[in-house]
Design an enzyme around this catalytic site. Structure first.
Site, mmCIF file in Angstrom:
data_model
loop_
_atom_site.group_PDB
_atom_site.id
_atom_site.type_symbol
_atom_site.label_atom_id
_atom_site.label_comp_id
_atom_site.label_asym_id
_atom_site.label_seq_id
_atom_site.Cartn_x
_atom_site.Cartn_y
_atom_site.Cartn_z
ATOM 1 N N GLU A 146 42.897 37.398 39.776
ATOM 2 C CA GLU A 146 42.084 36.266 39.332
ATOM 3 C C GLU A 146 41.704 36.405 37.861
ATOM 4 O O GLU A 146 41.770 35.449 37.084
ATOM 5 C CB GLU A 146 40.811 36.168 40.188
ATOM 6 C CG GLU A 146 41.060 35.894 41.658
ATOM 7 C CD GLU A 146 41.160 37.165 42.487
ATOM 8 O OE1 GLU A 146 40.966 37.079 43.713
ATOM 9 O OE2 GLU A 146 41.428 38.246 41.914
ATOM 10 N N LYS A 182 44.435 39.534 49.903
ATOM 11 C CA LYS A 182 45.105 39.488 48.596
ATOM 12 C C LYS A 182 46.600 39.762 48.743
ATOM 13 O O LYS A 182 47.425 39.131 48.069
ATOM 14 C CB LYS A 182 44.466 40.510 47.654
ATOM 15 C CG LYS A 182 43.037 40.187 47.272
ATOM 16 C CD LYS A 182 42.580 40.938 46.047
ATOM 17 C CE LYS A 182 42.615 42.422 46.201
ATOM 18 N NZ LYS A 182 42.039 43.128 45.043
ATOM 19 N N GLY A 218 32.849 48.954 41.429
ATOM 20 C CA GLY A 218 32.684 47.641 40.814
ATOM 21 C C GLY A 218 31.301 47.055 40.984
ATOM 22 O O GLY A 218 30.697 46.555 40.027
#
Length: 546
Positions: free
Chosen positions: A216, A508, A271
């Site tokens: 993305e 994904k 993250g």
């Protein structure tokens, strides 16, 4: 390899809590307060600038004692110590988990594999500070000589939610001549609407992707690069208008970004825990390096409290244990986070990722399928907006939804009686949830008999109240670290890995297989299930008609 821990359900404290829950299931908060005039004082603590009142919970001193015993029996102290020591507690990825190192002072020393990581952290912070100061002062300019007035962060997940939330939360302290924007969704609308509102000559793009391969983020970055080159008429502009937060120098250079403008971080930074790293560059530009370091200072203050305070006076541990009590023993499946400050409007969304990506796990550290509830569903909105939306369910619905109310004594924007009205609602909602309004009380007000059931509030609905003086960078840092360690506490007791996220991979991978099937020139051979095949064919047919 260490022996796998037993299921927490086999621990004496868990067994005792199961029996205790049956005895306490019908106990009313009204009764608990009536029988104990000192309850509010006993069930509240203050630390690191946060006052926590947890007296409006369906707990007793015995409950808290059993929950603390569960934390001890489950090895929370050992796992906590291992994290702060830099041990690889992310077992599935063989990594340390050291977001606490990102906010450690220069004088600290934290070893990972014998290497002190603190000097490296401050080296990056110093480079970030110099860069942020240059952008803010106008010393650093774009391709045509204009100073930067727009900063667009391109990232997703923790590379978006953290800085986006914090920029909104600390907007009061930001340089209003710099417009901070965040693009995360691969839906082209997200980027297109942002590009419509900015001037290419004065726009700085920050591409946040550790591997510089995130689908993305790279899709958005490529489109932003094409837009910039088209508007400014030169590919040389890319090096002046793009910076990278990444560890992949080769891909960064191939994209056209000068590696001198690449800010790195480490594999021990997850993250969703990365805001205090280079991922926070957009925030540092917005509020300045000094304010950013105040944020880190607040985080470190809470880190030290979590590391050193006894469990029965440890705010993250108490919040974690109370949440676990409702989740595993009283049947709650979600909880609401309700900040009574408009600046914190993105805080519930930030906590959704922090909590649900960390503890949304169905197997334990040994790979065994768990037989107990793990992470809850997290949701919320700022007050008082939520009161006119979902509070109906909180007060009179059939679901048990524990709530965290977050409020501040002083407003950053004192305007007439606005803040007093806001905080009156803040205090009133926790009181109404806890004690409700009985049928007798409603009837005594002269309400028609047929309406009494509709206007009765059962009460006995739990909440925590977190009260802080003012929303400063340090206060936000304390709140973020508080919830990080709350999530850690629960994950440790559930014996799960709170620091991997394999659940995001399958979708994904399937998407990468489907994407070429959507655009193939000839009809592809589809080998999905019948539903997916039919949907793909319908989509292809619609594309041909457009």
């Amino acid at each position: 390899m260490t022996e796998p821990r037993p299921s927490p359900t086999t621990l004496p404290a868990w067994i005792a809590l199961t029996e205790h829950a049956e005895r306490l299931r019908t106990v009313e908060l009204r009764t608990l307060f009536a029988e104990d005039p000192g309850r509010a004082e006993r069930f509240s603590h203050e630390a690191a600038g946060i006052f926590l009142d947890y007296s409006k919970n369906r707990i007793t001193s015995e409950t808290l004692g059993l929950l603390v015993a569960l934390a001890e029996q489950a090895g929370l102290r050992e796992r906590l110590t291992a994290m702060f020591a830099g041990e690889p507690i992310n077992e599935t990825e063989k990594r340390a988990v050291l977001h606490v190192a990102l906010r450690a002072p220069r004088s600290a020393s934290i070893l990972v594999g014998g290497d002190d990581v603190v000097p490296k952290v401050h080296e990056v912070l110093d480079r970030m500070s110099a860069f942020a100061d240059a952008v803010r002062s106008g010393a650093l300019v774009g391709h045509t000589g204009k100073r930067f007035r727009h900063v667009v962060n391109l990232g997703i997940g923790g590379s978006d939610l953290g800085p986006a939330m914090a920029c909104q939360a600390l907007r009061h302290y930001s340089d209003r001549t710099i417009d901070s924007r965040f693009v995360s969704n691969v839906d082209g609308t997200d980027l297109a609407e942002t590009l419509r509102a900015i001037d290419p000559e004065s726009t700085l793009f920050i591409v946040c992707s550790k591997t510089f391969t995130t689908l993305e983020t790279l899709e958005n970055a490529k489109s932003a690069r094409a837009w910039l080159v088209d508007r400014l008429g030169s590919a040389e502009a890319v090096a002046r208008h793009f910076v990278a937060v990444s560890t992949n120098a080769e891909e960064v250079k191939r994209f056209g970004i000068d590696t001198e403008r690449m800010f790195g971080f480490w594999d021990w930074v997850g993250g969703r825990y990365s805001l205090p790293s280079a991922v926070g560059l957009s925030l540092m530009i917005a509020i300045g390096p000094a304010r950013f370091r105040e944020l880190l200072g607040g985080m470190h203050e809470m880190d030290e409290h979590f590391r050193t305070a006894p469990f029965d006076r440890n705010l993250p541990v108490i919040l974690g244990l109370i949440g676990l009590w409702y989740n595993d023993f009283l049947g709650a499946e979600s909880y609401a986070v309700l900040p009574y400050d408009q600046y914190l409007s993105r805080f519930p969304a930030y906590l959704q990722q922090l909590d649900m990506e960390s503890n949304g796990k169905g197997v334990d550290l040994a790979g065994r399928r768990v037989t107990y509830q793990t992470g809850p569903v997290v949701w919320g909105e700022p007050g008082t907006n939520g009161q006119h939306a979902f509070f109906q369910l909180l007060h009179q619905g059939t679901k048990l939804v524990p709530c965290d109310f977050i409020g501040f004594v002083r407003s950053l924007n004192p305007l007439g009686s606005h803040h007093d009205q806001l905080m009156a609602n803040f205090f009133a909602q926790t009181e109404a949830l806890a004690f409700g309004k009985s049928a007798e009380e409603v009837a005594s007000e002269g309400v028609a008999a047929e309406l009494v059931p509709h206007r009765t509030f059962t009460g006995n609905r739990p909440s925590n109240t977190l009260l802080l003086d003012e929303l400063t960078p340090a206060a936000l840092g304390r709140l973020i670290a508080l919830y990080e360690h709350k999530v850690f506490t629960q994950g440790a007791i559930w014996n799960i890995n709170s620091f991997d996220q394999w659940g995001v991979e399958l979708g994904k991978k399937l998407a990468s297989r489907i994407a070429p099937e959507l655009t193939a020139e000839t009809e592809p051979e589809l080998r999905h299930d019948s539903s997916t095949n039919a949907l793909i064919r319908r989509y292809r047919a619609g594309r041909r008609r457009s």
